[in-house]
Design an enzyme around this catalytic site. Structure first.
Site, short mmCIF file in Angstrom:
data_model
loop_
_atom_site.label_atom_id
_atom_site.label_comp_id
_atom_site.label_asym_id
_atom_site.label_seq_id
_atom_site.Cartn_x
_atom_site.Cartn_y
_atom_site.Cartn_z
N LYS C 73 -15.77 -14.66 21.85
CA LYS C 73 -15.74 -15.14 23.23
C LYS C 73 -17.16 -15.12 23.77
O LYS C 73 -17.94 -14.21 23.48
CB LYS C 73 -14.82 -14.23 24.07
CG LYS C 73 -14.54 -14.73 25.48
CD LYS C 73 -13.53 -13.83 26.20
CE LYS C 73 -13.17 -14.36 27.59
NZ LYS C 73 -12.17 -13.50 28.26
N SER C 148 -8.32 -16.09 30.14
CA SER C 148 -9.63 -16.73 30.11
C SER C 148 -10.19 -16.91 28.70
O SER C 148 -11.13 -17.68 28.51
CB SER C 148 -10.63 -15.90 30.93
OG SER C 148 -10.83 -14.63 30.33
N SER C 172 -6.13 -11.79 29.82
CA SER C 172 -6.94 -12.86 29.24
C SER C 172 -6.93 -12.94 27.72
O SER C 172 -7.48 -13.89 27.15
CB SER C 172 -8.39 -12.76 29.73
OG SER C 172 -8.49 -13.27 31.03
#
Lengths: 477, 99, 471
Positions: C73, C148, C172
């Site tokens: 990420k 996310s 997330s």
């Protein structure tokens, strides 16, 4: 300076001191003054994304030492974030302590016998340093500013006094005594000129018996003298304002040392909404009792106790002698005095020499030990060295080290035989007959003249007392 | 919890150093008001005497030794800066001193 | 591409890490333009790293993730690689250090492919708030992958990498795992170091793995977990043993089917959770219906606490030291211009919300009250875990939704986190495991929740559900 009868000033001091740790409060970067800009930084003290603080154990111990030296209570505490934007603060918040400081509720007794409360002494991080380009080099009128983050994250303890101070002189005495305590506790070097001790003063005035007035905060107090002058100026300014029907606005004011005035820096406004909240990246600090006691046990005697101990060596001490005692304690050279006295040196001599000859930092006199100090003073006391010679030996030892007697010999400081001194004076009397006549007729001031001549001829090696003795002996012959 | 006003949002934006034009101010005020309205269920709770939780776990006294670790090379630090002068981070003039 | 098989094959010398990584890069090349999964790729760097892994294997090192490609990420710092957290304000920033998890993956022989797209500063549930454009769900490119950590989930779902790391502040990891048909774990707060994770809400953030199977997720978690002296909030204990407990089953386990964790979900999601309960019962668990009314307060508390912390965490993006600067006549004007241009609307909303919640006069009513609710939440979970070992519920209220469906309505978007948020507030463990499909054949995730340090048990239960589905 003073306010009119019936008025008084109310002063509280906020003293920030940098701690003598090897590393910063939350990272392993060196905590050292004077390095090349931005060479002591890392992700943590630059506030880089993703970095996290880890608390320095030594900083906690030094903070506790300060608290304990100020008779405060060490309690479980937490860290908070104080949020405001400023370019020298890399995270745009400062990690500080808020409603649960590590130390609370202490006091400080001043040499004059007054007591000033200490509300709290908490840990926080320092900011970086800005320099200003263009204009006058001050922040106002500068075209742009440059930031060095070496100081960012250096551990600070902020010591907040109660509003117990009632004069500028008392404020100065408090700051001086606190400085001594910070040094004695090993927490700080107390160097105001390097900014490792910084003082802000909150000042208000009021009619005695009425509520306190609105206070203003003074900044840029870079010496004890500035502190005292700024407070006096500010109290008079506020009194004049109130007396002429004006109102004091709560604000931060800047002390201008050159002009001797304070001026508005910023008013307390919306920007002061610091949105404190507990720092989620740090856990609670709850020193267990055993740890606190270890720190307490490690504390040496504080200045007041040390002054009393040295003063007790003197019989019926004079003001000047007590001042010298204060200087010895401020310099932290009590050990030299005690070693000398233990070696048989008169306390008065030991204190005077320590106060006058050991100024400056310990590292500036690597060659001088307590023992060689004591031995030098013994040579002086026995008359083997004159006062001037003894001072020269001390300064030589300071840099080069060695044995005092050997150093004295190498410097050519042989004890002047009294016959030699008499021969020299015989010659000087011959060269200055008028002066000798006046002395001989009772004008004692001329003794100084002849002593000076002897010193010049011997390049300071003669013993002043011996010169006086020979002069007196010649009188009326 | 009274409704959120545009003035309050404007004040918050100033504190957060974000500029909003009139349309944004209008829109953000509405959206934030909605979220706060949803949060009104909290206000109704009687939580007197409940201790706040700032940390999920009650850790304490996590400390490191006072040992120096190598700092970053200055060139690497300054290479990321938008503006540099004299080996320092350069910024436009600062109005007002730090609190 | 299965991480365990890759590691075995590379570790035994049957294949090389370079071959594996090259294959990953081919798959990325084939679909990255369409899906917008990676915002930064470093093919040469990845191949060079793979070659070093091959050398280490040849030298006899045993590496648990030998040659396993991993998607990171974009809020995880990698030394010298662009790291933007999906924000324009960090455009061009290259961290001078590695996140602890990144370093641990490298030590274990994994090869980072690049940085996966995400909602800006992890604020979002669809990966649509990224400054670098939305990521599309590989299973249906008209839909979102969740967020996310949508890029991380999409990377695994598209077969670009067998594993990925994400971060979970309010769901997330779990929500995109559910929407992309993956296993996603939100570990106990403090189990995985946050050092080098660009903070959203520090007291809630936790890094965790994505993988197609429970076993792979367990292996990755074992590699990245364990105490880190650089993170004060890291638990002072070694990484737990997870892989050895995968087949422990759920016999005798008390599982609570939690009403508040399905309420309001689409019927097909509710039905999937019910079937999961039945499957666990068949495997020997006892199922009990439980109600934890406090969980309903989670959303409100979360949307005060997380923005409050974020408002402070994101203050440092001021144009002074790194990233974007938009010039202004003075430093304050420069700060404002930089932040106004550099932050997207969702970040601005949350920063303002958090600033408001902390500001003078509102702290007690909002932030202070939310912290007390957090206490209530922890106590309520504790009471539940006195009765049952594991809680079962939905991960997300629905299957993947269409791009743009919720972007105009922040509150509706926030509501998609309603089932995942309570775990973050309590600092406990939870995971999402695919179980059944819904509308248009899209995957449904069910959520298993447990107290702190219950990962081994949650993974074993997830393994039961996975086996039930024939994986």
């Amino acid at each position: 300076m003073s306010l009119p009868e019936g008025w008084e000033m109310v002063v509280g001091l906020e003293v920030h001191t940098e701690l003598l740790t090897r590393t910063k409060l939350f990272c392993g970067c060196a905590n050292a003054f004077g390095a090349e800009p931005n060479t002591q930084t890392c992700p943590v003290c630059l506030g880089l994304p993703g970095s996290l603080p880890v608390l320095n154990r030594r900083a906690v111990e030094l903070a506790m030492a300060i608290g304990l030296a100020l008779h405060a209570t060490v309690s479980p505490s937490t860290f908070h974030r104080k949020n405001y934007f400023y370019p020298d603060m890399p995270k745009d918040f400062q990690i500080s302590q808020y409603d649960r400081p590590i130390n609370a509720g202490g006091y400080l007794d001043l040499p004059d016998g007054s007591r000033v409360g200490v509300e709290r002494a908490h840990l926080e991080e320092d900011t970086g340093k800005s320099t200003h380009l263009g204009g006058t080099g001050r922040i106002h009128g500068a075209e742009r500013s440059l930031v060095d983050y070496n100081r960012s994250g250096v551990p600070l303890v902020e010591i907040v006094s109660a509003p117990d101070i009632r004069s500028a002189a008392q404020a100065r005495a408090y700051a001086a005594e606190l400085r001594g305590i910070l040094i004695a506790s090993g927490a700080s070097d107390g160097r105001m000129e390097e900014g490792s001790m910084r003082i802000d003063a909150n000042v208000s005035v009021h009619r005695v018996g009425e509520p306190f007035g609105t206070r203003c905060e003074m900044k840029n107090l870079n010496s004890l003298r500035s502190l005292q002058r700024a407070i006096d100026y500010e109290a008079e300014r506020q009194y004049a304002l109130v007396a002429s029907g004006g109102v004091v606005r709560q604000e931060t004011r800047h002390w201008d040392e050159d002009r001797g005035v304070t001026s508005t820096m910023r008013s307390k406004e919306e920007a002061d909404d610091y949105r404190y909240f507990q720092e989620p990246d740090l856990v609670d600090l709850a020193p267990e009792a055993a740890w606190v006691e270890t720190v307490r046990a490690g504390l040496g005697p504080m200045p007041a106790e040390r002054r009393a101990r040295l003063a007790a060596l003197l019989e019926d001490p004079t003001e000047a002698q007590l001042d010298a005692v204060g200087t010895v304690v401020d310099l932290g050279v009590d050990g030299f005095v005690e070693a000398a006295v233990a070696a048989g040196v008169e306390a008065d001599r030991a204190i005077a020499r320590a106060a006058n000859e050991l100024a400056g930092e310990a590292h500036e006199r690597p060659g001088l030990s307590e023992q060689s100090f004591a031995a030098t003073l013994r040579l002086e006391q026995s008359g083997d060295l004159s006062a001037t010679q003894a001072k020269t030996v001390l300064s030589t030892l300071a840099l080069a080290g060695g044995d005092p007697a050997t150093v004295a010999r190498e410097l050519g400081f042989e004890r002047m035989a009294s016959g030699e001194l008499e021969g020299l004076l015989e010659r000087l009397v011959g060269e200055h007959p008028d002066e000798w006549r006046r002395y001989d007729e009772g004008d004692d001031k001329l003794a100084q003249f002849f002593t000076g001549q002897v010193m010049r001829a011997t390049r300071g090696q003669a013993d002043g007392k011996a010169v006086l003795e020979v002069l007196r002996a010649r009188r009326g012959r | 919890m009274a409704g959120l006003s545009r003035e309050e949002v404007a004040k918050v934006a100033r504190l957060a150093r974000i500029a909003l034009d009139d349309a944004e101010l209008e829109r953000f005020t509405d959206q934030l008001a909605q979220v706060l309205e949803h949060a009104a269920d909290l206000e109704a709770l009687d939580l007197a005497g409940v201790a706040p939780t700032a940390h999920p776990h009650g850790l304490a006294n996590v400390l490191r030794d006072d040992e120096v670790r190598e700092s970053l090379p200055r060139a690497e630090v300054l290479a990321q800066a938008p503006d540099v002068a004299e080996e320092r981070f350069a910024v436009p003039r600062i109005i007002g001193e730090a609190p | 591409m299965n991480a365990i098989k890759v590691a075995g094959s590379v570790g035994s010398g049957a294949t090389s890490a370079v071959e594996v990584v090259a294959e990953s890069l081919e798959r990325i090349a084939a679909r990255n333009e369409e899906l917008n999964v990676f915002v930064h790729l470093d093919p040469e760097g990845a191949l060079a790293a793979a070659a070093r892994v091959d050398e280490r294997v040849a030298a006899g090192e045993r590496l648990p993730l030998a040659g396993v490609p991993v998607a990171l990420k974009d809020n995880l710092c990698v030394r010298g690689q662009p790291t933007t957290a999906g924000s324009r304000i960090l455009a061009g920033w290259r961290p001078p250090y590695d996140a602890t998890v990144v370093a641990r993956l490298a030590v274990a022989g994994a090869v980072a492919l690049g940085k996966a797209n995400m909602d800006e500063f992890a604020m979002g549930s669809s990966t649509e708030t990224s400054a670098y454009g939305p990521t599309r769900n590989p299973l249906d490119p008209t839909r979102v992958p969740g967020g996310s950590s949508g890029g991380s989930a999409a990377a695994v779902a598209a077969g670009m990498a067998p594993i990925a790391l994400g971060s979970d502040t309010g769901g997330s990891i779990r929500q995109p795992a559910a929407l992309c048909g993956l296993v996603g774990v939100k570990p106990t707060y403090g189990l995985v170091s946050r050092y080098g994770l660009i903070a959203f809400a520090s007291s809630l953030d936790q890094i965790g793995p994505f993988a197609a199977t429970v076993a792979e997720a367990a292996l990755v978690l074992e590699v990245i977990a364990g105490h880190d002296p650089l993170d004060t909030t890291s638990l002072a204990e070694p990484a737990p043993e997870l892989s050895t407990h995968l087949d422990d089953g759920v016999a005798g386990r008390r599982v609570g089917l939690c009403r508040e964790l399905v309420e309001g979900a689409d019927p097909e999601v509710v039905a999937a959770v019910a079937r999961a309960a039945e499957a666990l019962a068949r495997a020997g668990a006892t199922i009990e219906e439980v109600s934890i009314p406090e969980l309903k307060l989670g959303l409100s508390a979360y949307y005060l606490i997380a923005p409050a912390e974020a408002s402070s965490n994101l203050a440092r993006y001021d144009g002074v030291r790194y990233g974007l600067r938009v010039e202004g006549p003075d430093v304050e004007a420069m700060n404002v211009a930089t932040r106004t241009v550099g932050f997207g609307d969702e970040v601005k909303r949350r920063v303002m919300l958090g600033t408001y919640a902390l500001s003078a006069g509102y702290y007690d009513a909002y932030y202070g009250q939310a912290l007390k609710v957090r206490t209530r939440m922890i106590e309520a979970f504790a009471r539940a875990y006195a009765r049952v070992d594991t809680l079962l519920g939905a991960t997300a209220p629905s299957v993947a939704f269409a791009l743009g469906a919720k972007t105009q309505d922040p509150l509706a978007m926030y509501l998609s986190d309603v089932f995942t948020i309570p775990t973050n507030l309590a600092g406990e463990a939870a995971l999402s495991v695919p179980f059944g499909t819904g509308e248009a054949g899209l995957p449904i995730g069910v959520q298993l929740l447990g107290p702190a340090r219950s990962e081994a048990g949650l993974l074993a239960a997830a393994r039961v559900l996975e086996a039930e589905e024939g994986r």
